[in-house]
Design a protein around this motif. Structure first.
Motif, mmCIF file in Angstrom:
data_model
loop_
_atom_site.group_PDB
_atom_site.id
_atom_site.type_symbol
_atom_site.label_atom_id
_atom_site.label_comp_id
_atom_site.label_asym_id
_atom_site.label_seq_id
_atom_site.Cartn_x
_atom_site.Cartn_y
_atom_site.Cartn_z
ATOM 1 N N SER A 178 0.811 -1.222 0.000
ATOM 2 C CA SER A 178 0.000 0.000 0.000
ATOM 3 C C SER A 178 0.844 1.272 0.000
ATOM 4 N N ALA A 236 0.110 4.603 -2.476
ATOM 5 C CA ALA A 236 -0.407 5.812 -1.839
ATOM 6 C C ALA A 236 0.097 7.111 -2.467
ATOM 7 N N GLN A 245 -8.523 0.467 -0.361
ATOM 8 C CA GLN A 245 -7.926 -0.835 -0.069
ATOM 9 C C GLN A 245 -9.034 -1.870 0.084
ATOM 10 N N ARG A 259 -7.286 7.006 3.033
ATOM 11 C CA ARG A 259 -7.631 5.690 2.523
ATOM 12 C C ARG A 259 -8.985 5.259 3.055
#
Length: 279
Positions: free
Chosen positions: A132, A136, A144, A165
């Motif tokens: 991740s 990002a 996600q 997120r």
């Protein structure tokens, strides 16, 4: 934004008008009990602060019930937190896996850099958040998604990313977003776990359906050195795709395969396929 959406959790608000029911693809509504379909009876509650939009199951859910094999066991493998923690710990402590992660991060940056920063990027599956931090920097909002509840819980416990997120439970066979609603879609280390061609094709078709600009997906190359060597031994065959197969599916959905570099010519059979939608 619709008045009814204002009452939804702030982190979820930017996505509400992009979401679609994984059963009938109608719009979703925000209700006091959570998300619900505007057309069918489907309801999507939240657990541990994460909304569950997963339509679980395999080929039978899109009318291919006679397909040989199933990824159901893999889907169920990380339903609990403990196995997810063990899986992610392996990538943190084992030297080879740590080096592999670094190679992947470098490759992801090289492939995404030409496309700049997008508004929404879907990471499916996100696993426990191992990669991740690589996605990002290239988006204003990272979505996600995973079917493994344990993986989502583990990802939620990782250090906060600089990029906002949202975590959701969802299946790659029924991605709960509208057509062409997300700028970018990334799918790493999933295709090679799907034991049938039906499942692998369905996954790629769904990723291309919801992507507006590009899809970045890994697959295990049928013609890779690692797979050729495996074919000469008694080891079980890998679950592979061919570059031409990926290119053909991309074209059917208005995209071009612009790059498909190997993660490692010797140590890995994985390719990163960058598919860009035609304007």
């Amino acid at each position: 934004m619709k008045p009814a959406l204002v009452d939804a959790p702030r982190a979820l608000q930017p996505l509400l008008e992009l979401l679609a029911c994984p059963w009938c693809r109608a719009a979703l509504d925000w209700r006091p009990a959570g998300l619900g379909c505007s057309s069918c009876p489907a309801q999507f509650p939240a657990r541990d602060g994460i909304f569950d939009l997963a339509r679980r199951g395999t080929a039978e859910t899109w009318g291919a019930a006679d397909s040989e094999g199933s990824s159901q066991a893999y889907q169920d493998a990380y339903a609990a937190l403990e196995p997810a923690q063990h899986y992610n710990r392996e990538y943190e402590v084992r030297t080879f896996k740590r080096l592999s992660t670094q190679r992947e991060r470098n490759l992801i940056a090289r492939l995404l850099r030409p496309h700049g920063r997008v508004q929404h990027l879907l990471e499916l599956p996100c696993g426990g958040g191992r990669l991740s931090p690589s996605f990002a920097p290239w988006t204003e909002l990272l979505v996600q998604v995973d079917t493994g509840w344990g993986q989502l819980l583990h990802a939620n416990r990782r250090p906060t990313l600089d990029t906002p997120r949202v975590l959701l439970a969802a299946s790659g066979f029924h991605v709960p977003f509208r057509d062409a609603s997300l700028d970018g879609v990334a799918c790493v280390r999933l295709s090679h776990h799907l034991p049938t061609g039906d499942e692998r094709r369905r996954l790629l078709q769904e990723l291309l359906r919801v992507a507006r600009r590009y899809v970045l997906m890994t697959f295990f190359d049928h013609h890779s050195l690692k797979n050729r060597l495996r074919q000469r031994t008694k080891k079980p065959p890998k679950m592979t795709m061919r570059v031409d197969e990926v290119r053909g599916i991309a074209r059917e959905h208005g995209a071009e395969l612009v790059a498909a570099p190997m993660l490692s010519w010797v140590g890995s059979g994985h390719r990163y396929a960058m598919m860009v939608k035609r304007a």
